[in-house]
Design a protein around this motif. Structure first.
Motif, PDB file in Angstrom:
ATOM      1  N   GLY A   8       5.332   3.068  -0.861  1.00 38.55           N
ATOM      2  CA  GLY A   8       6.172   1.881  -0.054  1.00 38.55           C
ATOM      3  C   GLY A   8       7.434   1.580  -0.398  1.00 38.55           C
ATOM      4  O   GLY A   8       7.750   1.976  -1.659  1.00 38.55           O
ATOM      5  N   TRP A  35      -6.717   3.669   6.331  1.00 41.02           N
ATOM      6  CA  TRP A  35      -5.529   2.778   6.191  1.00 41.02           C
ATOM      7  C   TRP A  35      -5.565   1.649   6.873  1.00 41.02           C
ATOM      8  O   TRP A  35      -5.710   1.625   7.988  1.00 41.02           O
ATOM      9  N   ARG A  37      -3.657  -2.433   6.893  1.00 41.97           N
ATOM     10  CA  ARG A  37      -2.363  -3.359   6.734  1.00 41.97           C
ATOM     11  C   ARG A  37      -2.613  -4.804   6.842  1.00 41.97           C
ATOM     12  O   ARG A  37      -3.277  -5.242   7.794  1.00 41.97           O
ATOM     13  N   GLN A  38      -1.833  -5.592   6.004  1.00 41.07           N
ATOM     14  CA  GLN A  38      -1.909  -6.872   6.350  1.00 41.07           C
ATOM     15  C   GLN A  38      -0.533  -7.435   5.987  1.00 41.07           C
ATOM     16  O   GLN A  38       0.174  -7.388   5.015  1.00 41.07           O
ATOM     17  N   ARG A  44      -6.060  -8.678   7.968  1.00 38.92           N
ATOM     18  CA  ARG A  44      -5.659  -7.336   7.541  1.00 38.92           C
ATOM     19  C   ARG A  44      -6.252  -6.509   8.968  1.00 38.92           C
ATOM     20  O   ARG A  44      -7.424  -6.889   9.548  1.00 38.92           O
ATOM     21  N   ASP A  89       6.089  -3.340  11.740  1.00 36.23           N
ATOM     22  CA  ASP A  89       5.249  -2.584  10.686  1.00 36.23           C
ATOM     23  C   ASP A  89       5.296  -2.965   9.287  1.00 36.23           C
ATOM     24  O   ASP A  89       4.606  -2.501   8.390  1.00 36.23           O
ATOM     25  N   ALA A  91       4.415  -4.721   6.344  1.00 36.52           N
ATOM     26  CA  ALA A  91       3.051  -5.213   5.787  1.00 36.52           C
ATOM     27  C   ALA A  91       2.766  -4.835   4.473  1.00 36.52           C
ATOM     28  O   ALA A  91       3.557  -3.776   4.053  1.00 36.52           O
ATOM     29  N   TYR A  93       0.218  -2.300   2.788  1.00 34.87           N
ATOM     30  CA  TYR A  93      -0.732  -1.099   3.501  1.00 34.87           C
ATOM     31  C   TYR A  93      -1.689  -0.954   2.432  1.00 34.87           C
ATOM     32  O   TYR A  93      -1.501  -0.474   1.033  1.00 34.87           O
ATOM     33  N   TYR A  94      -3.101  -0.697   2.932  1.00 36.02           N
ATOM     34  CA  TYR A  94      -4.085  -0.596   1.851  1.00 36.02           C
ATOM     35  C   TYR A  94      -4.823   0.734   2.335  1.00 36.02           C
ATOM     36  O   TYR A  94      -5.082   0.834   3.148  1.00 36.02           O
ATOM     37  N   GLY A 108      -2.921  -1.860  -2.947  1.00 34.43           N
ATOM     38  CA  GLY A 108      -1.727  -1.840  -1.932  1.00 34.43           C
ATOM     39  C   GLY A 108      -0.384  -1.719  -2.091  1.00 34.43           C
ATOM     40  O   GLY A 108       0.026  -1.779  -3.338  1.00 34.43           O
ATOM     41  N   GLN A 110       3.793  -2.092  -0.582  1.00 37.64           N
ATOM     42  CA  GLN A 110       4.477  -2.894   0.394  1.00 37.64           C
ATOM     43  C   GLN A 110       5.585  -2.042   1.230  1.00 37.64           C
ATOM     44  O   GLN A 110       6.272  -1.332   0.371  1.00 37.64           O
TER      45      GLN A 110
END
Length: 115
Positions: A8, A35, A37-38, A44, A89, A91, A93-94, A108, A110
């Protein structure tokens, strides 16, 4: 089980990033990965999924044609290549896997898309 995301960063609109998720503690090649994202204030959401051997992928409509999920089972790693990035976009990301008896999230990474 451990999932560790990386990659990230802050990137300008139109730019690209590749996220990585290194997995350990389970037989990686047996399980699908995804994948998510939040963004701040949002729930999420699912971004992309990939089957255990990589033959099947699915994407959220918002990222189709811009993002590509892939995996390297020899390295126990799943990737998310993100191109043509947009401010929306932005967020955390996990990566995620469900082993049947339990499900696991990474911590996660960023992604911020801003000029």
């Amino acid at each position: 089980v451990q999932l560790v995301e990386s990659g990230g960063a802050l990137v300008q609109p139109g730019g690209s990033l590749r996220l990585s998720c290194a997995a350990s503690g389970f037989t990686f090649s047996v399980y699908g990965m995804s994948w998510h994202r939040q963004a701040p204030g949002n729930t999420r959401e699912l971004v992309a999924t990939i089957s255990n051997l990589g033959g099947r992928t699915n994407y959220a409509d918002s990222v189709k044609g811009r993002f590509t999920i892939s995996r390297d089972n020899a390295k126990n790693t799943v990737y998310l290549q993100m191109n043509s990035l947009k401010p929306e976009d932005t967020a955390v990301y996990y990566c995620y896997t469900n082993l049947g008896h339990s499900a696991f999230w990474g911590q996660g990474t960023q992604v911020t898309v801003s000029a």
